[in-house]
Every structure is written in structure tokens, then in C-alpha cells.
Design a protein around this motif. Structure first.
Motif, PDB file in Angstrom:
ATOM      1  N   ARG A 135       0.754  -1.197  -0.176  1.00 20.59           N
ATOM      2  CA  ARG A 135       0.038  -0.117   0.087  1.00 20.59           C
ATOM      3  C   ARG A 135       0.870   1.111   0.092  1.00 20.59           C
ATOM      4  O   ARG A 135       0.677   2.233  -0.600  1.00 20.59           O
ATOM      5  N   HIS A 136       2.126   1.195   0.746  1.00 20.36           N
ATOM      6  CA  HIS A 136       2.864   2.201   0.932  1.00 20.36           C
ATOM      7  C   HIS A 136       3.564   2.695  -0.720  1.00 20.36           C
ATOM      8  O   HIS A 136       3.317   3.791  -1.100  1.00 20.36           O
ATOM      9  N   VAL A 137       3.927   1.682  -1.359  1.00 16.51           N
ATOM     10  CA  VAL A 137       4.432   1.672  -2.577  1.00 16.51           C
ATOM     11  C   VAL A 137       3.403   2.384  -3.723  1.00 16.51           C
ATOM     12  O   VAL A 137       3.482   3.157  -4.617  1.00 16.51           O
ATOM     13  N   GLN A 138       2.302   1.758  -3.640  1.00 20.03           N
ATOM     14  CA  GLN A 138       1.113   2.371  -4.483  1.00 20.03           C
ATOM     15  C   GLN A 138       0.532   3.625  -4.167  1.00 20.03           C
ATOM     16  O   GLN A 138       0.533   4.435  -5.050  1.00 20.03           O
ATOM     17  N   HIS A 139       0.518   3.954  -2.802  1.00 19.48           N
ATOM     18  CA  HIS A 139       0.422   5.359  -2.281  1.00 19.48           C
ATOM     19  C   HIS A 139       1.162   6.499  -3.091  1.00 19.48           C
ATOM     20  O   HIS A 139       0.840   7.184  -3.679  1.00 19.48           O
ATOM     21  N   HIS A 140       2.690   6.127  -3.153  1.00 22.72           N
ATOM     22  CA  HIS A 140       3.409   7.085  -3.582  1.00 22.72           C
ATOM     23  C   HIS A 140       3.627   6.959  -5.097  1.00 22.72           C
ATOM     24  O   HIS A 140       3.872   7.969  -5.828  1.00 22.72           O
TER      25      HIS A 140
END
Length: 164
Positions: A135-140
Motif C-alpha cells: 500500500r505504501h508503494v502504491q500510495h507514492h
């Protein structure tokens, strides 16, 4: 069931990483180093890759990021790297992080899947840490795509599933 879980998680984690890779590759030079504080394009990409590396490590203690990066990203003072990292450096870091994430997912077992991860924060299981990091990767990746859309009126396409 475990193999299905690993396949599904990697399919989506891999897609998130592919979207980040596309955003890095397609960023024009005039946007890459544009001075905008912590919203600088290169810095968002670096921050994402640093924490991919960090959270895909077995434990917090003894973590060392890939060279030439430092632990400054973990400093509570919010230290900024001393220079702009170029696309080639960050694409190399992305490849390293992708391999680390894939190995971590492949290494999941019924025994370790729901064990509390060995990081002080967040207090979650190993399986949840995988999803948290994805989720962190996708958010950024989405943040980078928004910047591209705003500054160039173009952004990479959606990636539905990562390559196996």
C-alpha cells in the motif's frame, strides 16, 4: 491456500512496483529535480524505495540500506539526502527492492505468516507488513503519477498485475 495467497500478493505487489518503475522511467528531467521540498519527485521515489528495502528486511536491528543510501530517512528530524539521486540509481534500488519483496513473499510459510513482525512500528504480523508495504508503494506511485499529470499532462498507465 498459502501458495494462492503468495501468488495473489505478489501479483498486486508486483503491479505496484511496476507502476512505481513506470513513474520513475517516464519522469522528464525538468520534473525530476524540481525544487519543491519534500514533494520533490526524486525524493518521493527514493523515500518509497528506502521503506520498501527497510520493511522487506527481516528485522529493524542491523538494517543497512543499499549503498549509496544512508539511514537518514529514519531520523526523526526529517533529514533530506545530501544530493538528488538520479533515475538510474533509483531504478537499481527498485530492482533490489523488487527482488527482496519477491524473496520475502516466496519465503512465507504457514508458521511465519501470522507472526508479529520484528519491527517496533508498526505492530503488525508479517503478512500484514507485506500488504502495508504494498500500500505504501502504491500510495507514492499514485502521488508521482499525479505530479506527472499536473506538470506534463501525461502519466503512465495502470498496471493490473505484476509479472511472475
Amino acid at each position: 491456500m498459502l501458495n494462492i495467497f503468495k501468488t495473489v500478493v505478489w501479483g498486486q505487489f508486483g503491479a505496484s512496483l511496476a507502476m512505481l518503475e513506470n513513474a520513475i522511467e517516464q519522469c522528464p528531467d525538468n520534473v525530476w529535480g524540481d525544487k519543491a521540498g519534500f514533494q520533490e519527485y526524486w525524493y518521493i521515489a527514493y523515500h518509497t524505495l528506502f521503506f520498501l528495502d527497510y520493511f522487506m528486511s527481516e528485522k529493524e536491528e542491523g538494517f543497512e540500506p543499499l549503498s549509496p543510501y544512508t539511514l537518514s530517512e529514519l531520523d526523526p528530524a526529517g533529514l533530506f539526502p545530501d544530493r538528488v539521486y538520479d533515475k538510474g540509481e533509483l531504478l537499481t534500488y527498485l530492482k533490489f527492492g523488487r527482488n527482496k519483496a519477491k524473496a520475502g513473499i516466496d519465503g512465507l510459510t504457514e508458521t511465519n505468516l501470522f507472526v508479529r513482525c520484528r519491527f517496533e512500528r508498526p505492530e503488525i504480523t508479517v503478512a500484514e507488513l507485506m500488504l502495508f508495504t504494498m500500500r505504501h508503494v502504491q500510495h507514492h506511485a499514485a502521488q508521482l503519477n499525479l505530479i506527472l499529470r499536473q506538470k506534463t499532462n501525461s502519466a503512465p498507465n495502470w498496471v493490473g498485475k505484476g509479472k511472475s
